[in-house]
Design a protein around this motif. Structure first.
Motif, PDB file in Angstrom:
ATOM      1  N   GLY A  63       0.804  -1.210   0.000  1.00 46.22           N
ATOM      2  CA  GLY A  63       0.000   0.000   0.000  1.00 46.22           C
ATOM      3  C   GLY A  63       0.838   1.260   0.000  1.00 46.22           C
ATOM      4  N   SER A  64       1.911   1.247   0.773  1.00 49.04           N
ATOM      5  CA  SER A  64       2.787   2.417   0.854  1.00 49.04           C
ATOM      6  C   SER A  64       3.501   2.667  -0.456  1.00 49.04           C
ATOM      7  CB  SER A  64       3.818   2.221   1.984  1.00 49.04           C
ATOM      8  OG  SER A  64       3.175   2.103   3.223  1.00 49.04           O
ATOM      9  N   GLN A  65       3.906   1.587  -1.120  1.00 52.31           N
ATOM     10  CA  GLN A  65       4.557   1.707  -2.420  1.00 52.31           C
ATOM     11  C   GLN A  65       3.641   2.414  -3.421  1.00 52.31           C
ATOM     12  OE1 GLN A  65       7.584   0.929  -3.705  1.00 52.31           O
ATOM     13  NE2 GLN A  65       6.903   1.562  -5.743  1.00 52.31           N
ATOM     14  N   ALA A  66       2.375   2.084  -3.373  1.00 46.35           N
ATOM     15  CA  ALA A  66       1.417   2.617  -4.348  1.00 46.35           C
ATOM     16  C   ALA A  66       1.086   4.084  -4.102  1.00 46.35           C
ATOM     17  CB  ALA A  66       0.138   1.789  -4.311  1.00 46.35           C
ATOM     18  N   THR A  67       1.212   4.546  -2.855  1.00 49.70           N
ATOM     19  CA  THR A  67       0.758   5.903  -2.523  1.00 49.70           C
ATOM     20  C   THR A  67       1.880   6.902  -2.278  1.00 49.70           C
ATOM     21  OG1 THR A  67       0.589   5.281  -0.170  1.00 49.70           O
ATOM     22  CG2 THR A  67      -1.393   5.037  -1.514  1.00 49.70           C
ATOM     23  N   THR A  68       3.127   6.472  -2.354  1.00 49.77           N
ATOM     24  CA  THR A  68       4.246   7.380  -2.092  1.00 49.77           C
ATOM     25  C   THR A  68       4.592   8.205  -3.330  1.00 49.77           C
ATOM     26  OG1 THR A  68       5.187   5.856  -0.450  1.00 49.77           O
ATOM     27  CG2 THR A  68       6.673   7.519  -1.377  1.00 49.77           C
ATOM     28  N   THR A  69       4.767   9.501  -3.135  1.00 46.41           N
ATOM     29  CA  THR A  69       5.156  10.391  -4.222  1.00 46.41           C
ATOM     30  C   THR A  69       6.603  10.108  -4.622  1.00 46.41           C
ATOM     31  OG1 THR A  69       3.695  12.102  -3.353  1.00 46.41           O
ATOM     32  CG2 THR A  69       5.367  12.797  -4.950  1.00 46.41           C
ATOM     33  N   LYS A  70       6.830   9.885  -5.899  1.00 49.97           N
ATOM     34  CA  LYS A  70       8.164   9.536  -6.389  1.00 49.97           C
ATOM     35  C   LYS A  70       8.974  10.795  -6.713  1.00 49.97           C
ATOM     36  CE  LYS A  70       6.763   5.225  -6.359  1.00 49.97           C
ATOM     37  NZ  LYS A  70       5.364   5.441  -5.991  1.00 49.97           N
ATOM     38  N   ASP A  71      10.288  10.616  -6.830  1.00 48.15           N
ATOM     39  CA  ASP A  71      11.227  11.674  -7.254  1.00 48.15           C
ATOM     40  C   ASP A  71      11.163  12.932  -6.379  1.00 48.15           C
ATOM     41  OD1 ASP A  71      12.117  10.096  -9.376  1.00 48.15           O
ATOM     42  OD2 ASP A  71      10.546  10.839 -10.698  1.00 48.15           O
ATOM     43  N   GLN A  72      10.947  12.762  -5.082  1.00 51.51           N
ATOM     44  CA  GLN A  72      10.895  13.927  -4.204  1.00 51.51           C
ATOM     45  C   GLN A  72      12.266  14.567  -4.015  1.00 51.51           C
ATOM     46  OE1 GLN A  72       8.417  13.627  -0.611  1.00 51.51           O
ATOM     47  NE2 GLN A  72       7.723  11.622  -1.317  1.00 51.51           N
ATOM     48  N   ALA A  73      13.335  13.821  -4.288  1.00 55.60           N
ATOM     49  CA  ALA A  73      14.683  14.319  -4.022  1.00 55.60           C
ATOM     50  C   ALA A  73      15.324  14.997  -5.235  1.00 55.60           C
ATOM     51  CB  ALA A  73      15.579  13.164  -3.568  1.00 55.60           C
ATOM     52  N   ARG A  74      14.652  14.973  -6.379  1.00 56.96           N
ATOM     53  CA  ARG A  74      15.278  15.456  -7.614  1.00 56.96           C
ATOM     54  C   ARG A  74      15.707  16.924  -7.477  1.00 56.96           C
ATOM     55  NH1 ARG A  74      12.590  13.983 -13.262  1.00 56.96           N
ATOM     56  NH2 ARG A  74      13.185  11.947 -12.396  1.00 56.96           N
ATOM     57  N   GLY A  75      16.998  17.159  -7.703  1.00 57.28           N
ATOM     58  CA  GLY A  75      17.531  18.510  -7.685  1.00 57.28           C
ATOM     59  C   GLY A  75      17.779  19.098  -6.305  1.00 57.28           C
TER      60      GLY A  75
END
Length: 240
Positions: A63-75
């Motif tokens: 469930g956590s995998q499906a709802t986590t916002t990706k690429d939060q660290a970019r830049g």
């Protein structure tokens, strides 16, 4: 290594020393008592608990995998990642406090419901932390790392030391760590939180205890996650 990274490196080294210290006498006596109690529990019960926790954690991971916002660290620089991680910790602490107060106010039945709810909050936070520091949780090894961070946060001295060693040497060890020791995982977690959460089951004071305990447990998990990911980033000298 720039000035901020040097500061973080020193903070991580101090954190490693802190979590490697021997627990106080009260904690050691409590652990011995819990070992005795665990010895009285029939093996079949241990097996059922282990399978139940395993299934619960795996469902939460999905469930956590499906709802986590990706690429939060970019830049983002390491400093900016740390600041974002602190905001995440504060937000999840507030969520855990509300959950703990709500279930604690309901006495025994709702207090028992706190276990899976709090577990879900903790796992969701760990996926967010992984994303903040630029790690891809679609990879099996990264989800396994999340479980090791969880275990590091909520375990006894001996397990904490071996888990820290795995985290420090993750790149060389991750391919050998194919599966969690689920028996150890569930037993250490239950033993760790039993004392913190025991009085949450008592009507009248359960709400206060639940809110306080959940706040501290998320704070502990937040510190552990931040420093575990910082440790990995500084070891492999990432491009920030």
């Amino acid at each position: 290594m720039n000035e901020y990274e040097l500061k973080v490196y020193q903070e991580v080294e101090e954190w490693k020393r802190k979590i490697s210290r021997r627990s106080g006498m009260i904690n050691r006596l409590s652990k011995k008592a819990q070992w005795k109690i665990n010895g009285w529990i029939p093996e079949k019960v241990h097996e059922v608990l282990t399978e139940s926790i395993k299934a619960m954690v795996k469902a939460t991971l999905f469930g956590s995998q499906a709802t986590t916002t990706k690429d939060q660290a970019r830049g983002l620089t390491l400093s900016e990642r740390d600041e974002l991680a602190r905001r995440k910790i504060a937000a999840y602490q507030k969520t855990a406090v509300v959950e703990g107060a709500g279930t604690g106010a309901g006495g025994i039945l709702l207090g028992l419901a706190d276990f899976p709810l709090l577990l879900t909050i903790k796992m969701k936070f760990l996926f967010e932390a992984a994303s903040v520091y630029g790690f891809n949780t679609k990879e099996y090894e990264e989800r396994l790392f999340i479980l090791h961070v969880f275990q590091l946060a909520f375990s006894s001295n001996e397990i904490r030391r071996t888990t820290l060693a795995d985290i420090e040497n993750w790149e060389s060890r991750k391919h050998d760590l194919v599966e969690m020791d689920w028996r150890k995982f569930q037993q250490e977690y239950r033993d760790y939180i039993d004392l913190a959460k025991l009085f949450q089951l008592v009507p009248g004071i359960g709400a206060i205890v639940g809110a306080y305990a959940n706040n501290n447990l998320l704070k502990q998990l937040g510190e552990t996650a931040m420093n575990s990911y910082r440790l990995r980033l500084l070891q492999k000298s990432p491009e920030l």
